[in-house]
Design a protein around this motif. Structure first.
Motif, PDB file in Angstrom:
ATOM      1  N   TYR A 170     -10.794 -25.894  -3.348  1.00 32.05           N
ATOM      2  CA  TYR A 170     -10.448 -26.888  -4.359  1.00 32.05           C
ATOM      3  C   TYR A 170      -8.986 -27.341  -4.327  1.00 32.05           C
ATOM      4  N   SER A 171      -8.132 -26.581  -3.661  1.00 29.04           N
ATOM      5  CA  SER A 171      -6.714 -26.932  -3.734  1.00 29.04           C
ATOM      6  C   SER A 171      -5.932 -26.396  -2.539  1.00 29.04           C
ATOM      7  N   ILE A 172      -4.739 -26.938  -2.395  1.00 28.94           N
ATOM      8  CA  ILE A 172      -3.790 -26.492  -1.373  1.00 28.94           C
ATOM      9  C   ILE A 172      -2.449 -26.264  -2.058  1.00 28.94           C
ATOM     10  N   LYS A 173      -1.852 -25.112  -1.811  1.00 25.91           N
ATOM     11  CA  LYS A 173      -0.476 -24.891  -2.250  1.00 25.91           C
ATOM     12  C   LYS A 173       0.412 -25.034  -1.016  1.00 25.91           C
ATOM     13  N   ALA A 174       1.244 -26.069  -1.008  1.00 25.27           N
ATOM     14  CA  ALA A 174       2.078 -26.381   0.152  1.00 25.27           C
ATOM     15  C   ALA A 174       3.553 -26.236  -0.207  1.00 25.27           C
ATOM     16  N   THR A 175       4.379 -26.096   0.827  1.00 24.79           N
ATOM     17  CA  THR A 175       5.828 -25.988   0.661  1.00 24.79           C
ATOM     18  C   THR A 175       6.506 -27.185   1.317  1.00 24.79           C
ATOM     19  N   VAL A 176       7.530 -27.707   0.665  1.00 29.27           N
ATOM     20  CA  VAL A 176       8.308 -28.817   1.220  1.00 29.27           C
ATOM     21  C   VAL A 176       9.320 -28.263   2.217  1.00 29.27           C
ATOM     22  N   ASP A 184      10.691 -39.457   2.450  1.00 30.46           N
ATOM     23  CA  ASP A 184       9.448 -38.897   2.982  1.00 30.46           C
ATOM     24  C   ASP A 184       9.510 -37.375   2.887  1.00 30.46           C
ATOM     25  N   VAL A 185       8.408 -36.767   2.479  1.00 32.75           N
ATOM     26  CA  VAL A 185       8.370 -35.337   2.168  1.00 32.75           C
ATOM     27  C   VAL A 185       7.536 -34.613   3.226  1.00 32.75           C
ATOM     28  N   VAL A 186       8.186 -33.802   4.059  1.00 27.71           N
ATOM     29  CA  VAL A 186       7.486 -33.055   5.102  1.00 27.71           C
ATOM     30  C   VAL A 186       6.935 -31.765   4.502  1.00 27.71           C
ATOM     31  N   LEU A 187       5.620 -31.584   4.616  1.00 29.69           N
ATOM     32  CA  LEU A 187       4.947 -30.397   4.089  1.00 29.69           C
ATOM     33  C   LEU A 187       4.606 -29.437   5.222  1.00 29.69           C
ATOM     34  N   ASN A 188       4.343 -28.191   4.875  1.00 27.85           N
ATOM     35  CA  ASN A 188       3.971 -27.194   5.889  1.00 27.85           C
ATOM     36  C   ASN A 188       2.475 -27.260   6.188  1.00 27.85           C
ATOM     37  N   LEU A 189       1.977 -28.473   6.371  1.00 27.26           N
ATOM     38  CA  LEU A 189       0.561 -28.697   6.660  1.00 27.26           C
ATOM     39  C   LEU A 189       0.417 -29.296   8.053  1.00 27.26           C
ATOM     40  N   ARG A 190      -0.261 -28.567   8.923  1.00 22.45           N
ATOM     41  CA  ARG A 190      -0.532 -29.057  10.265  1.00 22.45           C
ATOM     42  C   ARG A 190      -1.939 -29.664  10.303  1.00 22.45           C
ATOM     43  N   ALA A 239       8.837 -41.101  -1.776  1.00 16.01           N
ATOM     44  CA  ALA A 239       7.838 -40.179  -2.322  1.00 16.01           C
ATOM     45  C   ALA A 239       8.514 -39.029  -3.053  1.00 16.01           C
ATOM     46  N   SER A 240       9.664 -38.609  -2.557  1.00 16.38           N
ATOM     47  CA  SER A 240      10.401 -37.527  -3.199  1.00 16.38           C
ATOM     48  C   SER A 240      10.815 -37.898  -4.618  1.00 16.38           C
ATOM     49  N   ASP A 241      11.342 -39.104  -4.788  1.00  9.43           N
ATOM     50  CA  ASP A 241      11.744 -39.548  -6.128  1.00  9.43           C
ATOM     51  C   ASP A 241      10.534 -39.723  -7.035  1.00  9.43           C
TER      52      ASP A 241
END
Length: 256
Positions: A170-176, A184-190, A239-241
């Motif tokens: 149901y969800s993803i907990k990601a880190t910036v 632009d916000v780079v996430l730890n999602l490959r 996106a960050s703002d």
């Protein structure tokens, strides 16, 4: 004549004299050094940001490039000043984790703690190791000095790795990992973390879809970025703002 590129990554910014002084130290030792700025304004004190930018960049440089990295909030403490020799490169900087993701990926061959009195500048004051320790070490490496002449062999103490996302049905907990100048916000999602790119997501009550390019985005969306991670982007906006998030933050992504 040996000519090796020295690539600087620091959080000093362009408005201060620190980067310029480091280049002066290098050129005083090796007038033929090839110096360039990889990043002059990394996020202040942010290990995760500098580690990401180094990791995302190093592999595009020539063989035996020397990466001189000074994002060093622990300057003056007992943290080690390091030179790391990898399969293809050299990394010079503090033992605070900033060098580790890139060095580990390329294949670490040897690690030296910089201790040589012939290398470290006299009257080292403990607040500017970029000038007094790291710049001269990089300069001597660029002249062909073997790594063992810079000090004594050691082990890396701070082995920072990018955090893994926490994913369920149901969800993803990601880190910036990084926010660039465009917001632009780079996430730890490959790619392997999101198998179905047709899915929709909700972040802070905002609908998000995956698109192939920035131009396809209408409102907030996710794009698979050039660094190999998904990015949250807002076409011609920040996106960050919009989301009020910054490097190092954890965010909850609801899977619809």
């Amino acid at each position: 004549m040996i000519k090796r590129v020295i690539a600087l990554l620091t959080d000093f910014g362009v408005e201060e004299h620190y980067n310029g002084v480091m280049k002066g130290v290098i050129l005083k030792i090796n007038r033929n050094a090839l110096i360039l700025d990889l990043v002059a304004s990394a996020k202040s004190f942010s290990i995760i940001d500098a580690a990401f930018q180094l990791w995302a960049s190093y592999k595009y440089f020539p063989y035996k490039t020397i990466f001189l990295v000074v994002v060093d909030p622990g300057v003056g403490t007992t943290r080690q000043p390091l030179v790391i020799k990898t399969k293809n490169y050299f990394f010079v900087g503090p033992d605070n984790g900033v060098l580790y993701p890139a060095a580990y990926e390329d294949g670490i061959e040897s690690v030296v703690k910089i201790t040589s009195e012939k290398v470290i500048l006299k009257n080292r004051n403990g607040t500017f190791d970029g000038r007094d320790v790291f710049a001269p070490a990089a300069a001597y490496l660029s002249k062909g000095m073997p790594i063992e002449a810079l000090g004594q062999y050691t082990e890396i103490k701070e082995k920072y790795v990018f955090p893994e996302p926490i994913i369920n049905k149901y969800s993803i907990k990601a880190t910036v990992l990084h926010v660039d100048k465009f917001g632009d916000v780079v996430l730890n999602l490959r790619k392997e973390h999101i198998n179905d790119t047709s899915k929709k997501f909700i972040i802070k009550d905002k609908n998000v879809q995956i698109k192939a390019t920035f131009a396809e985005c209408v409102g907030l969306c996710m794009v698979f970025g050039s660094s190999g991670f998904y990015e949250l982007v807002l076409n011609q906006g920040s996106a960050s703002d919009l989301l009020k998030i910054k490097t190092g933050d954890e965010i909850e992504i609801e899977i619809v």
